[in-house]
Design a protein around this motif. Structure first.
Motif, PDB file in Angstrom:
ATOM      1  N   GLY A   1     -64.583  37.092  16.800  1.00  0.00           N
ATOM      2  CA  GLY A   1     -65.478  38.147  16.336  1.00  0.00           C
ATOM      3  C   GLY A   1     -65.539  39.381  17.211  1.00  0.00           C
ATOM      4  N   PHE A   2     -64.692  39.451  18.218  1.00  0.00           N
ATOM      5  CA  PHE A   2     -64.650  40.636  19.072  1.00  0.00           C
ATOM      6  C   PHE A   2     -63.947  41.758  18.312  1.00  0.00           C
ATOM      7  N   ARG A   3     -64.373  42.990  18.540  1.00  0.00           N
ATOM      8  CA  ARG A   3     -63.770  44.145  17.868  1.00  0.00           C
ATOM      9  C   ARG A   3     -62.932  44.939  18.865  1.00  0.00           C
ATOM     10  N   TYR A   4     -61.762  45.367  18.404  1.00  0.00           N
ATOM     11  CA  TYR A   4     -60.884  46.194  19.234  1.00  0.00           C
ATOM     12  C   TYR A   4     -61.555  47.546  19.442  1.00  0.00           C
ATOM     13  N   VAL A   5     -61.512  48.038  20.684  1.00  0.00           N
ATOM     14  CA  VAL A   5     -62.114  49.327  21.018  1.00  0.00           C
ATOM     15  C   VAL A   5     -61.049  50.346  21.405  1.00  0.00           C
ATOM     16  N   ARG A   6     -60.166  49.990  22.361  1.00  0.00           N
ATOM     17  CA  ARG A   6     -59.165  50.945  22.839  1.00  0.00           C
ATOM     18  C   ARG A   6     -58.227  50.253  23.812  1.00  0.00           C
ATOM     19  N   ASP A   7     -57.123  50.926  24.101  1.00  0.00           N
ATOM     20  CA  ASP A   7     -56.223  50.539  25.183  1.00  0.00           C
ATOM     21  C   ASP A   7     -56.523  51.426  26.381  1.00  0.00           C
ATOM     22  N   PHE A   8     -56.329  50.902  27.577  1.00  0.00           N
ATOM     23  CA  PHE A   8     -56.549  51.695  28.786  1.00  0.00           C
ATOM     24  C   PHE A   8     -55.675  51.171  29.922  1.00  0.00           C
ATOM     25  N   PRO A   9     -55.284  52.065  30.853  1.00  0.00           N
ATOM     26  CA  PRO A   9     -54.547  51.610  32.035  1.00  0.00           C
ATOM     27  C   PRO A   9     -55.545  51.078  33.070  1.00  0.00           C
ATOM     28  N   SER A  10     -55.228  49.939  33.637  1.00  0.00           N
ATOM     29  CA  SER A  10     -56.100  49.332  34.646  1.00  0.00           C
ATOM     30  C   SER A  10     -56.119  50.179  35.911  1.00  0.00           C
ATOM     31  N   ASN A  11     -57.259  50.177  36.583  1.00  0.00           N
ATOM     32  CA  ASN A  11     -57.331  50.838  37.887  1.00  0.00           C
ATOM     33  C   ASN A  11     -57.204  49.831  39.025  1.00  0.00           C
ATOM     34  N   ARG A  12     -56.915  48.549  38.682  1.00  0.00           N
ATOM     35  CA  ARG A  12     -56.752  47.545  39.741  1.00  0.00           C
ATOM     36  C   ARG A  12     -55.601  46.581  39.520  1.00  0.00           C
ATOM     37  N   ASP A  13     -55.191  46.330  38.288  1.00  0.00           N
ATOM     38  CA  ASP A  13     -54.102  45.397  38.000  1.00  0.00           C
ATOM     39  C   ASP A  13     -52.810  46.160  37.764  1.00  0.00           C
ATOM     40  N   THR A  14     -51.712  45.608  38.303  1.00  0.00           N
ATOM     41  CA  THR A  14     -50.421  46.273  38.155  1.00  0.00           C
ATOM     42  C   THR A  14     -49.367  45.302  37.641  1.00  0.00           C
ATOM     43  N   GLN A  15     -48.332  45.865  37.055  1.00  0.00           N
ATOM     44  CA  GLN A  15     -47.162  45.113  36.626  1.00  0.00           C
ATOM     45  C   GLN A  15     -46.290  44.850  37.860  1.00  0.00           C
ATOM     46  N   PRO A  16     -45.309  43.961  37.748  1.00  0.00           N
ATOM     47  CA  PRO A  16     -44.432  43.687  38.890  1.00  0.00           C
ATOM     48  C   PRO A  16     -43.749  44.939  39.455  1.00  0.00           C
ATOM     49  N   ASP A  17     -43.505  45.948  38.608  1.00  0.00           N
ATOM     50  CA  ASP A  17     -42.859  47.177  39.096  1.00  0.00           C
ATOM     51  C   ASP A  17     -43.849  48.167  39.704  1.00  0.00           C
ATOM     52  N   GLY A  18     -45.138  47.779  39.776  1.00  0.00           N
ATOM     53  CA  GLY A  18     -46.150  48.633  40.400  1.00  0.00           C
ATOM     54  C   GLY A  18     -46.895  49.549  39.444  1.00  0.00           C
ATOM     55  N   THR A  19     -46.468  49.642  38.192  1.00  0.00           N
ATOM     56  CA  THR A  19     -47.180  50.491  37.236  1.00  0.00           C
ATOM     57  C   THR A  19     -48.478  49.797  36.808  1.00  0.00           C
ATOM     58  N   PRO A  20     -49.490  50.583  36.451  1.00  0.00           N
ATOM     59  CA  PRO A  20     -50.755  49.967  36.023  1.00  0.00           C
ATOM     60  C   PRO A  20     -50.560  49.102  34.772  1.00  0.00           C
ATOM     61  N   THR A  21     -51.256  47.997  34.743  1.00  0.00           N
ATOM     62  CA  THR A  21     -51.272  47.148  33.557  1.00  0.00           C
ATOM     63  C   THR A  21     -52.080  47.856  32.476  1.00  0.00           C
ATOM     64  N   THR A  22     -51.574  47.846  31.266  1.00  0.00           N
ATOM     65  CA  THR A  22     -52.338  48.370  30.134  1.00  0.00           C
ATOM     66  C   THR A  22     -53.063  47.209  29.478  1.00  0.00           C
ATOM     67  N   PHE A  23     -54.357  47.385  29.256  1.00  0.00           N
ATOM     68  CA  PHE A  23     -55.166  46.384  28.592  1.00  0.00           C
ATOM     69  C   PHE A  23     -55.678  46.925  27.268  1.00  0.00           C
ATOM     70  N   SER A  24     -55.826  46.038  26.302  1.00  0.00           N
ATOM     71  CA  SER A  24     -56.592  46.309  25.102  1.00  0.00           C
ATOM     72  C   SER A  24     -57.985  45.755  25.348  1.00  0.00           C
ATOM     73  N   LEU A  25     -58.990  46.523  24.959  1.00  0.00           N
ATOM     74  CA  LEU A  25     -60.372  46.111  25.165  1.00  0.00           C
ATOM     75  C   LEU A  25     -60.974  45.662  23.847  1.00  0.00           C
ATOM     76  N   TYR A  26     -61.546  44.447  23.856  1.00  0.00           N
ATOM     77  CA  TYR A  26     -62.257  43.884  22.717  1.00  0.00           C
ATOM     78  C   TYR A  26     -63.688  43.613  23.148  1.00  0.00           C
ATOM     79  N   LEU A  27     -64.657  44.010  22.327  1.00  0.00           N
ATOM     80  CA  LEU A  27     -66.063  43.861  22.668  1.00  0.00           C
ATOM     81  C   LEU A  27     -66.824  43.089  21.596  1.00  0.00           C
ATOM     82  N   LEU A  28     -67.891  42.413  22.047  1.00  0.00           N
ATOM     83  CA  LEU A  28     -68.814  41.712  21.164  1.00  0.00           C
ATOM     84  C   LEU A  28     -70.223  41.954  21.682  1.00  0.00           C
ATOM     85  N   ASP A  29     -71.094  42.482  20.802  1.00  0.00           N
ATOM     86  CA  ASP A  29     -72.485  42.675  21.203  1.00  0.00           C
ATOM     87  C   ASP A  29     -73.138  41.319  21.426  1.00  0.00           C
TER      88      ASP A  29
END
Length: 177
Positions: free
Chosen positions: A148-176
């Motif tokens: 029941g979570f709803r998709y909100v947006r994609d965003f680049p992480s400010n703390r998690d990175t891929q093996p090549d050092g680029t920021p991990t992109t996350f999709s954000l899902y929210l539930l009130d």
């Protein structure tokens, strides 16, 4: 907090103890490592981590975790972090989970998310539950949607990175809550 939480007899959330560390480590596989932990755990380190989570629960601060139990067997892990600010608003509570291979595809993660959201509501923690998931993690995206979570947006992480050092992109899902 009661000894366990459960909507159905076969699914229950319980705080993890050192006695659960071996079963927890045995349930890790390449998908758990890829999408959640970044590496395989060892029993001693896992016991220490479970003690950290228990201390956080006792103090009412930081990340808190639970074992997911199905029919009396450890089926996975779920936690919440009320103070993660990476892509989240101040009252959002970050949720993370992993299901052991033998229990996948049985609705375990969806049920565990529902139980954890019940705990957050009961304990008055946060206003929204948040799942940050890499878009390529199709199984976890499906779990968020089924729960029941709803998709909100994609965003680049400010703390998690891929093996090549680029920021991990996350999709954000929210539930009130």
């Amino acid at each position: 907090m009661p000894a366990g939480y459960g909507r159905y007899v076969t699914i229950e959330l319980r705080p993890l103890t050192g006695a659960d560390a071996e079963a927890h480590c045995a349930g890790e596989d390449e998908l758990t490592v890829r999408w959640l932990t970044g590496g395989y755990g060892d029993v001693d380190g896992t016991i220490g981590y479970f003690e950290l989570l228990a201390g956080n629960a006792d103090r009412g601060v930081g990340k808190r975790g639970f074992g997911i139990w199905k029919s009396g067997r450890l089926a996975g892990y779920i936690d919440y972090t009320p103070d993660l600010d990476d892509g989240l608003e101040p009252d959002d509570v970050a949720l993370a989970y992993a299901v052991h291979p033998w229990a996948r595809g049985q609705g375990v993660a969806v049920e565990a998310l529902g139980l954890l959201c019940d705990i957050l509501r009961t304990d008055n923690i946060g206003t929204r539950a948040a799942i940050r998931v890499e878009p390529d993690n199709v199984a976890s995206v499906r779990v968020a949607q089924k729960a029941g979570f709803r998709y909100v947006r994609d965003f680049p992480s400010n703390r998690d990175t891929q093996p090549d050092g680029t920021p991990t992109t996350f999709s954000l899902y929210l539930l009130d809550l």
